[in-house]
Design a protein around this motif. Sequence first.
Motif, mmCIF file in Angstrom:
data_model
loop_
_atom_site.group_PDB
_atom_site.id
_atom_site.type_symbol
_atom_site.label_atom_id
_atom_site.label_comp_id
_atom_site.label_asym_id
_atom_site.label_seq_id
_atom_site.Cartn_x
_atom_site.Cartn_y
_atom_site.Cartn_z
ATOM 1 N N ALA A 120 0.838 -1.206 0.000
ATOM 2 C CA ALA A 120 0.000 0.000 0.000
ATOM 3 C C ALA A 120 0.868 1.248 0.000
ATOM 4 C CB ALA A 120 -0.928 -0.011 1.213
ATOM 5 N N ARG A 121 1.951 1.218 0.787
ATOM 6 C CA ARG A 121 2.862 2.372 0.838
ATOM 7 C C ARG A 121 3.577 2.543 -0.502
ATOM 8 N NH1 ARG A 121 5.073 5.118 5.228
ATOM 9 N NH2 ARG A 121 7.026 6.204 4.799
ATOM 10 N N LEU A 122 3.987 1.433 -1.114
ATOM 11 C CA LEU A 122 4.637 1.492 -2.425
ATOM 12 C C LEU A 122 3.705 2.106 -3.459
ATOM 13 C CD1 LEU A 122 6.924 0.636 -4.432
ATOM 14 C CD2 LEU A 122 5.681 -1.533 -4.687
ATOM 15 N N ARG A 123 2.430 1.716 -3.436
ATOM 16 C CA ARG A 123 1.465 2.222 -4.407
ATOM 17 C C ARG A 123 1.200 3.713 -4.213
ATOM 18 N NH1 ARG A 123 -0.418 0.717 -8.762
ATOM 19 N NH2 ARG A 123 -2.583 1.155 -8.196
ATOM 20 N N GLU A 124 1.334 4.190 -2.989
ATOM 21 C CA GLU A 124 1.209 5.626 -2.752
ATOM 22 C C GLU A 124 2.363 6.380 -3.400
ATOM 23 O OE1 GLU A 124 1.074 6.153 1.430
ATOM 24 O OE2 GLU A 124 -0.940 5.322 1.679
ATOM 25 N N ARG A 125 3.552 5.788 -3.289
ATOM 26 C CA ARG A 125 4.747 6.443 -3.836
ATOM 27 C C ARG A 125 4.854 6.245 -5.343
ATOM 28 N NH1 ARG A 125 10.956 5.098 -1.831
ATOM 29 N NH2 ARG A 125 12.051 6.202 -3.512
ATOM 30 N N MET A 126 4.458 5.044 -5.839
ATOM 31 C CA MET A 126 4.545 4.711 -7.258
ATOM 32 C C MET A 126 3.203 4.157 -7.715
ATOM 33 S SD MET A 126 8.344 2.923 -7.373
ATOM 34 C CE MET A 126 8.373 2.903 -9.175
ATOM 35 N N VAL A 131 2.048 -5.056 -8.901
ATOM 36 C CA VAL A 131 2.667 -5.990 -7.953
ATOM 37 C C VAL A 131 2.026 -7.366 -8.101
ATOM 38 C CG1 VAL A 131 3.209 -6.467 -5.540
ATOM 39 C CG2 VAL A 131 3.082 -4.099 -6.346
ATOM 40 N N GLN A 132 2.868 -8.377 -8.239
ATOM 41 C CA GLN A 132 2.412 -9.763 -8.278
ATOM 42 C C GLN A 132 2.931 -10.466 -7.028
ATOM 43 O OE1 GLN A 132 3.764 -11.504 -11.953
ATOM 44 N NE2 GLN A 132 2.790 -9.936 -13.230
ATOM 45 N N ILE A 133 2.029 -11.030 -6.233
ATOM 46 C CA ILE A 133 2.414 -11.729 -5.004
ATOM 47 C C ILE A 133 2.314 -13.229 -5.239
ATOM 48 C CG2 ILE A 133 1.956 -12.028 -2.547
ATOM 49 C CD1 ILE A 133 0.576 -9.320 -2.559
ATOM 50 N N LEU A 304 13.825 -1.029 -4.955
ATOM 51 C CA LEU A 304 14.368 -0.187 -3.885
ATOM 52 C C LEU A 304 13.236 0.462 -3.087
ATOM 53 C CD1 LEU A 304 17.249 1.628 -5.814
ATOM 54 C CD2 LEU A 304 17.447 -0.369 -4.330
ATOM 55 N N ALA A 305 12.214 0.919 -3.797
ATOM 56 C CA ALA A 305 11.082 1.569 -3.130
ATOM 57 C C ALA A 305 10.332 0.575 -2.249
ATOM 58 C CB ALA A 305 10.144 2.183 -4.161
ATOM 59 N N PHE A 306 10.198 -0.664 -2.712
ATOM 60 C CA PHE A 306 9.499 -1.663 -1.905
ATOM 61 C C PHE A 306 10.306 -2.014 -0.664
ATOM 62 C CE2 PHE A 306 8.452 -6.154 -0.893
ATOM 63 C CZ PHE A 306 7.120 -5.953 -0.537
ATOM 64 N N ALA A 307 11.628 -2.121 -0.780
ATOM 65 C CA ALA A 307 12.464 -2.404 0.385
ATOM 66 C C ALA A 307 12.303 -1.309 1.436
ATOM 67 C CB ALA A 307 13.926 -2.528 -0.038
ATOM 68 N N ASP A 308 12.278 -0.069 0.989
ATOM 69 C CA ASP A 308 12.057 1.039 1.924
ATOM 70 C C ASP A 308 10.660 0.949 2.550
ATOM 71 O OD1 ASP A 308 14.554 2.089 1.434
ATOM 72 O OD2 ASP A 308 13.853 3.525 -0.072
ATOM 73 N N ALA A 313 6.872 0.058 6.926
ATOM 74 C CA ALA A 313 5.685 -0.643 7.405
ATOM 75 C C ALA A 313 5.971 -1.350 8.718
ATOM 76 C CB ALA A 313 5.213 -1.646 6.354
ATOM 77 N N ALA A 314 7.150 -1.963 8.823
ATOM 78 C CA ALA A 314 7.516 -2.651 10.062
ATOM 79 C C ALA A 314 7.589 -1.671 11.222
ATOM 80 C CB ALA A 314 8.853 -3.369 9.887
ATOM 81 N N THR A 315 8.121 -0.489 10.955
ATOM 82 C CA THR A 315 8.207 0.528 12.003
ATOM 83 C C THR A 315 6.825 1.024 12.401
ATOM 84 O OG1 THR A 315 10.367 1.227 11.202
ATOM 85 C CG2 THR A 315 9.166 2.774 12.588
ATOM 86 N N ARG A 316 5.961 1.237 11.405
ATOM 87 C CA ARG A 316 4.635 1.777 11.678
ATOM 88 C C ARG A 316 3.751 0.763 12.396
ATOM 89 N NH1 ARG A 316 0.079 2.023 8.526
ATOM 90 N NH2 ARG A 316 1.212 1.294 6.700
ATOM 91 N N LEU A 317 3.861 -0.528 11.996
ATOM 92 C CA LEU A 317 3.075 -1.553 12.679
ATOM 93 C C LEU A 317 3.530 -1.682 14.127
ATOM 94 C CD1 LEU A 317 2.887 -4.197 9.835
ATOM 95 C CD2 LEU A 317 0.979 -2.912 10.770
ATOM 96 N N GLY A 318 4.867 -1.507 14.330
ATOM 97 C CA GLY A 318 5.457 -1.273 15.643
ATOM 98 C C GLY A 318 4.987 -2.108 16.801
ATOM 99 N N ALA A 319 4.956 -3.443 16.680
ATOM 100 C CA ALA A 319 4.640 -4.273 17.845
ATOM 101 C C ALA A 319 5.768 -4.143 18.859
ATOM 102 C CB ALA A 319 4.491 -5.731 17.428
#
Length: 330
Positions: A120-126, A131-133, A304-308, A313-319
């Motif tokens: 979702a964050r990647l799609r905001e930036r680009m 994306v294929q999962i 590169l954008a997805f890695a960022d 996302a890990a920081t924001r989810l912040g468990a």
Amino acid sequence: MDATTGRLVRKLRLRHLELLAVLAEAETMRSASAQLHLSQPAISKMLGEIEACFGARLFERNHQGVHPNALGAAAVFHARSVLNQLARATEDVGAMQQGAHAVLRVGAPSVTATVPAAIARLRERMPGAAVQIREGRVHELIQRLLAGELDCVYGAVTPELIAADITPLLEPVAMLQDELCVLASTSHKGGPGSGRRRLRWSDLGASPWLLPPKDTLVRQAFVTAFLNDGATPPVPVIEAISSVTIGALMRQDPSLLCAVRLEHAMDEIARGGVRRLEIAPKVPLPSFGLFLRRDGMERPQVLLAFADAVKAAATRLGAPRRRALAAPVA
């Protein structure tokens, strides 16, 4: 480009690479000739040309057929990688002709809170990124990454992965700490966790448990947690591994407790209807990571954008007690 590589580029054709891939699977000249619609003498001639270019025998011939030796297995692996890259180039050009600005192929487990948030964050930036999962077991996904089918893989660093001795081929971009979590329904009343006292594993032995199968890392960590606390591990009343099934059961049967990874716990809590119980002591699980191929190639901007985005996302989810250990991306 050295002289040997230059000779391969000038003399080998894509048809030669296709033969390597097909012959390794077919294991007989007859089967390979049928698949490639070529005569057996033509197949033999092409294989001779390939081995002459490499300056080595790649396949062993006997009355049972043809089989790649150690050198051949390496050549087959790289031939498949080139063919996969060509297939991806065709798909990417097609997708971009239809309006996509970039294509990203991500391997991930079926249950993850981080990857959807990162996408979702990647799609905001680009916004033009497609994306294929691809979902599956981390070891299988890593093999697809190394074969050139995927751009990156997000998954747990399991003992199976470490034992495969392929870590030198991987570049970790973000490592995320993981731990064993216990979930209860928000309607769970009168049982463990309903009071203020901090719980230990030994307090939960009499509870009805929903657990994954015995051969999973989560189940093994669960058993170890009870044994380390001097308690007998409880036998589950329900065994399930599907995240859909686990989520449905937890919301329909408030009496259940469930042991899951932190990544799964965050996903379930975000959906509502369940909460996490704080149990002491904490039980760490193998870390999650985002992995790229260590191939020396320049990384596309979308990767590169997805890695960022994964790190963010890990920081924001912040468990609690989870932190992203960033590694530089080449």
